[in-house]
Design an enzyme around this catalytic site. Structure first.
Site, PDB file in Angstrom:
ATOM      1  N   GLU A  31       0.826  -1.178   0.133  1.00 55.28           N
ATOM      2  CA  GLU A  31      -0.053  -0.094  -0.165  1.00 55.28           C
ATOM      3  C   GLU A  31       0.887   1.171   0.076  1.00 55.28           C
ATOM      4  O   GLU A  31       0.293   2.355   0.272  1.00 55.28           O
ATOM      5  CB  GLU A  31      -0.668   0.052   1.260  1.00 55.28           C
ATOM      6  CG  GLU A  31      -2.223  -0.710   1.021  1.00 55.28           C
ATOM      7  CD  GLU A  31      -2.083  -2.153   0.631  1.00 55.28           C
ATOM      8  OE1 GLU A  31      -1.349  -2.889   1.147  1.00 55.28           O
ATOM      9  OE2 GLU A  31      -2.455  -2.498  -0.623  1.00 55.28           O
ATOM     10  N   ASN A  37      -0.951  -7.417  -4.243  1.00 54.51           N
ATOM     11  CA  ASN A  37      -1.509  -6.414  -5.059  1.00 54.51           C
ATOM     12  C   ASN A  37      -0.616  -5.589  -5.903  1.00 54.51           C
ATOM     13  O   ASN A  37       0.427  -5.247  -5.250  1.00 54.51           O
ATOM     14  CB  ASN A  37      -2.425  -5.643  -4.454  1.00 54.51           C
ATOM     15  CG  ASN A  37      -1.899  -4.611  -3.410  1.00 54.51           C
ATOM     16  OD1 ASN A  37      -1.361  -5.313  -2.380  1.00 54.51           O
ATOM     17  ND2 ASN A  37      -1.696  -3.374  -3.580  1.00 54.51           N
ATOM     18  N   ASP A  75      -6.877  -4.680  -4.617  1.00 60.51           N
ATOM     19  CA  ASP A  75      -6.142  -5.188  -3.483  1.00 60.51           C
ATOM     20  C   ASP A  75      -6.223  -6.570  -3.182  1.00 60.51           C
ATOM     21  O   ASP A  75      -5.764  -7.066  -2.263  1.00 60.51           O
ATOM     22  CB  ASP A  75      -6.611  -4.356  -2.329  1.00 60.51           C
ATOM     23  CG  ASP A  75      -5.532  -4.568  -1.118  1.00 60.51           C
ATOM     24  OD1 ASP A  75      -4.423  -4.990  -1.475  1.00 60.51           O
ATOM     25  OD2 ASP A  75      -5.768  -4.439   0.164  1.00 60.51           O
TER      26      ASP A  75
END
Lengths: 555, 431
Positions: A192, A261, A303
């Site tokens: 992230e 991801n 994700d």
């Protein structure tokens, strides 16, 4: 389906020749069939989390009782997988490594870790550590500030420490290392944060980095053609972390690592399949060379990490991988070549794809996927936390079923222009939860090749702990409300539970010593669901980790 | 209230659909800052404090509970880290910090931005600057307090007639004055009780400094305006006296001391003559003690004065006692005939023994100490506010009235306000 054992005759002969006290590569390979020790993450290189121990069974599990508890002196979520060797248990938190007398819970040594005050900001989903690896008298672990360290298993003294990368740019490490073919293998977290993911091999003797394989290729490297953005720089922040321990097949000398991801979540700004994100990589452990790959979610906007465990088993005579992906599908792959054997939904609602094309291995997208990539607001299922999150499933040798803690909620989502800034979130999306009425999760017994659900145990607050199955016909897992639970592997009936005093997001294991079977789990609520879901029902469940060890009452 | 409703929709998706109430002035600016706060929060904070600031409050701080008047604490926690909270100071931009405060202070856009008096020293972004606003001058000054909304005062549990602990509230003149002072400042009173060490074992000056430096209270009453008892610290470090709630430790905690400032005095401590049951003659000064058995408290100012002032023969025949409450009981019991004592000590004895046969005579030694309240010099607003409240009480005659209600002898402060360091000569009466 038959569980594949690595304790081949030749391997056993080798281990007999090895010094008694050391944990040789052969010991590691035989871990699944030597329940006196737990030397590998997942109770065997194949991570089936199935034990042949059957002293505790359906008939007597009701009498299971705590033998000891040990305070981890820490209020973060606890996800550590204990290692047990020769009566000593090794357990980790983000802040310390500990050795305990496995029979009494007494601390033998504790080595504290320290990291800069800025470090926790690059941990997206909990300040956690998932455990240590062991080889020949040494423990190996990772640190939140992206170091790999080795400790003397006898004293806890640090033997070497190697910095993998500067954590301030968004990288961290929570993974339990894998020791395969004499190499300490780790992966990095930070999907992230706009990192460029990688998997690395270290020399267990010296801490020297032997190789680093990026999960996102640089221009010109194989796979780079799947990054089609015009500016040509999306790969630099392309994501693809590898934050859960890979499995290892010593026969094929291949290790299987799932990748996370692609980053940012906004798939529209990184057209192309974005290899090797959301994939499994079959790697040579000595060189890190990619033997083959299979991508689960090309050009992923949701994700959908593919980091979940690649469980090794045998299906219809083929060496297989069973993998429950965040994207809602349970995959069976041929692990010699990556060929897709089966892919079925294992959760009730998947709306971004109608299914997986068995010929191409690609998802058959619904309009929701296309809208999401185009920047339209969508509600997709399963959510970014997946149909199953990191908590590892168990594949029972006895029943042939996969026991999976599944999630049952969706997400409201809209891709927005991502803005990269080193070391902070790089979402490229606005999102909120889509909660169902009633249960948000269920422990499910799933037939791996068909996805058929044999039984399920629903819960309002989803379980996010590892699962363990045993030859005693039992399935163990834990609830985020603190109960450590045992179920009948055939019927799903709950046979026993014990309130441990804090939520369980750890990994149960079972082991044996002096003829007595023990079950151990680390409790300590927290991490991704507690942090992200905003589930205020958990306000009544205090944090604070302990190691709990259970057994049947003694004579 | 001058408030208007703004709607802030985040991406058209988030469950956040808050009514944001804000002062009309600067409303659109506030809206913009809040919008920035939403995205900044998401980027920097949501992974620990929860999406839209909703979390169970077990693993990480529930920011919806953050006190609205503690912006400075908020900012230091964010910038430097605190406990499990990582430090963000090296990458967070100033406008992002401000936007986060607005986001948190509005509870994620659900509540109005707090009124100025709630929000401590924090004017809402975009609001007119205080100097531009006539209204701003009307409000009470913003005070930095140990405990929000309350004036916390350190009082000795064993303070005799001046302060004493009660199950609810307290007693004594200092307690009453503290109560009235807090009231005058528009605050509720909170008392941090402590156990004053016997004087021969401790230095009350250091106790005062340590109590304040430890941050246990905003003010310490009963501080003499005596050169050396105020201003720069008497030592680098000192240990606070045992306070209520003090953790049990097997070591003594020393705190670094800070400069201390005082309010105006609210009373004067004086020394008088007390005689026992058998003494029936009038006593108008120490010279009248001739022929009486004089008791002297060792190591006290009153004892030193007695030895300096009484007729030589009386001094030669005097008996010395350990200081403390027992001293006057011994006088009550006839161990000696007369003594010089702190008037407050007599008041306390009389409270302990309502049928006391002791007599306090009217004579007072000219040496006295004006008694004030002390606070940290770096918090001048607070000291000034307490000073103003005490000035009002004195002007209204309230201090003498409180003393009467508490049945103590009251002496008003008088010049010189600050007593200089004592010399031997000071022990004798001024000519």
């Amino acid at each position: 389906m038959k569980f594949e054992r690595y304790a081949l005759a030749g391997v056993l002969a080798l281990s007999l020749a090895a010094p008694l006290a050391a944990q040789t590569p052969e010991d590691l390979a035989a871990d699944a069939s030597t329940p006196g020790n737990v030397l590998t993450y997942g109770m065997g290189y194949g991570q089936t989390r199935y034990s042949p121990l059957d002293q505790v069974d359906r008939s007597n599990v009701g009498a299971l009782a705590p033998v000891w508890a040990y305070s981890l002196a820490d209020t973060r979520g606890q996800e550590s997988h204990p290692i047990i060797h020769d009566g000593v248990m090794y357990v980790t938190t983000h802040a310390a490594t500990m050795a305990l007398d496995a029979l009494t819970g007494r601390q033998l040594w504790k080595t504290a870790l320290d990291y800069p005050a800025e470090t926790p900001r690059v941990a997206c989903c909990g300040i956690v550590n998932r455990g240590a690896a062991i080889l020949e008298g040494r423990l190996f672990r990772t640190t939140l500030d992206a170091h790999v360290i080795a400790l003397d298993a006898a004293t806890g003294e640090e033997v070497w420490r190697t910095r993998s990368i500067d954590f301030k740019t968004g990288y961290s490490m929570t993974v339990a290392p894998l020791v395969a073919d004499g190499v300490v293998i780790v992966g990095v977290s930070g999907g992230e944060y706009g990192i460029r993911g990688y998997i690395e091999g270290y020399d267990p003797e010296t801490g020297e980095r032997l190789w680093r394989t990026y999960t996102v290729p640089a221009p010109g490297e194989p796979g780079s053609e799947t990054w089609e953005d015009e500016a040509g720089d999306a790969w630099k922040t392309g994501g693809g972390p590898a934050w859960l321990t890979g499995t290892y097949d010593p026969e094929l000398n291949t290790t299987y690592w799932g990748t996370g991801n692609a980053a940012s979540w906004n798939a529209g700004v990184r057209p192309g399949d974005n290899l090797f994100t959301s994939s499994v990589l079959a790697l040579d452990p000595k060189s890190g060379e990619i033997k083959w790959h299979f991508q689960f979610t090309p050009n992923d906007p949701f994700d959908y990490d593919a980091t979940n465990e690649m469980v090794l088993t045998e299906i219809e005579g083929r060496k297989a991988i069973v993998h429950a992906n965040r994207n809602g599908f349970l995959y069976v792959l041929d692990r010699e070549n990556g060929e897709l054997i089966a892919a079925n939904e294992f959760v009730d609602e998947v709306n971004w794809a109608e299914g997986i094309d068995l010929e191409t291995g690609r998802p058959i997208h619904t309009q929701i996927y296309h809208d999401a990539v185009a920047g339209e607001p969508v509600t997709y299922w399963p959510s970014a936390l997946g149909g199953k999150n990191w908590a590892p499933m168990s594949l029972s040798d006895q029943t042939g079923l996969a026991y999976i803690n599944t999630f049952n909620f969706g997400m409201n989502y809209k891709a927005v222009e991502p803005q990269y800034r080193a070391g902070v979130f790089f979402f490229g999306a606005e999102f909120s939860w889509e909660w169902p009425d009633g249960h948000r999760g269920a422990l499910r017994a799933v037939e791996p090749t068909t996805g058929e659900v044999k039984w399920e145990q629903r819960s309002d607050i989803p379980r996010n702990a590892g699962v363990l199955s045993t030859a005693g016909g039992l399935v163990f897992t834990g609830a985020q409300t603190g109960e450590f639970e045992a179920f009948d592997a055939e019927s799903g009936d709950k046979l026993w539970e014990f309130q441990t005093g804090s939520g369980i997001v750890g990994q149960p294991i079972t082991w044996e010593r002096d003829g007595r079977q023990y079950v151990t789990v680390v409790n300590g609520g927290g991490a991704v669901y507690v942090l992200f879901a905003g589930d205020e029902r958990l306000a009544a469940v205090p944090p604070g980790g302990n190691v709990w060890t259970f057994a049947l009452p003694g004579e | 209230m001058r408030k208007t409703v703004l709607r802030v929709l985040i991406g058209g998706l988030a469950p956040l659909a808050p009514a944001l109430l804000a002062p009309t002035a600067g409303a659109s600016e506030l809206e913009a800052v809040l919008a920035k706060g939403v995205s900044t929060y998401k980027t920097f904070c949501s992974h620990c404090h929860g999406i839209d600031m909703v979390n169970a409050g077990t693993g990480s701080y529930d920011l919806r509970r953050f006190p609205l008047d503690q912006r400075a604490r908020f900012e230091s926690s964010v910038m430097d880290g605190r406990g499990d909270m990582p430090a963000w100071g090296d990458i967070l931009l100033p406008d992002e910090l401000e936007s986060l405060w607005v986001y948190v202070a509005t509870r994620g856009g659900r509540d109005p931005y707090p009124d100025a008096e709630e929000a401590g020293a924090a004017p809402p972004p975009g609001a007119p600057k205080p100097e531009d606003s006539a209204a701003a001058a009307a409000g009470p000054p913003d005070l930095e307090l140990v405990d929000e909304g309350r004036l916390t005062v350190c009082l000795a549990r064993n303070g005799g007639a001046l302060s004493g602990w009660r199950h609810e509230g307290g007693s004594g003149f200092d307690y009453r004055v503290a109560e009235a002072t807090a009231d005058g400042m528009g605050l509720d009173l909170a008392v941090q009780w402590f156990e004053s060490e016997p004087e021969e074992e401790s230095d009350p000056v250091r106790e005062t400094y340590a109590l304040l430096a430890k941050g246990l209270c905003d003010l310490v009453p009963a501080v003499p305006l005596y050169e050396g008892a105020l201003g720069p610290p008497p030592a680098e470090n000192a240990a606070p006296p045992r306070w209520d709630g003090m953790p049990t430790r097997d070591w003594v905690e020393f705190v670094p001391l800070e400069p201390v400032a005082a309010t105006r005095p609210y009373m004067r401590a004086e020394i008088g003559i007390v005689t026992g049951p058998g003494v029936e003659r009038a006593i108008e000064g120490p010279e009248d003690l001739a022929g009486l058995d004089l008791g002297v408290q060792q190591g006290t100012l009153s004892g030193a004065i007695a030895l300096a002032e009484a007729p030589q023969a009386t001094v030669d025949a005097s008996v010395t006692f350990n200081p403390g409450p027992d001293f006057l009981w011994k006088l009550e019991g006839g161990a000696f005939d007369a003594a010089l004592v702190d008037v407050a000590a007599f008041d306390f004895h009389r409270r302990q023994n309502p049928v006391s046969l002791l007599t306090l005579h009217d004579w007072r030694h000219p040496l006295g100490f004006n008694i004030a309240m002390a606070g940290l010099e770096r918090n001048p607003n607070l000291v000034a506010a307490a000073d103003a409240a005490l000035a009002d009480l004195a002007a209204a005659g309230a201090l003498a009235a409180l003393a009467e209600a508490e049945k103590i002898h009251y002496a008003a402060p008088r010049e010189p306000w600050m007593q200089r360091r004592l010399t031997r000569r000071d022990l004798r009466r001024a000519p």
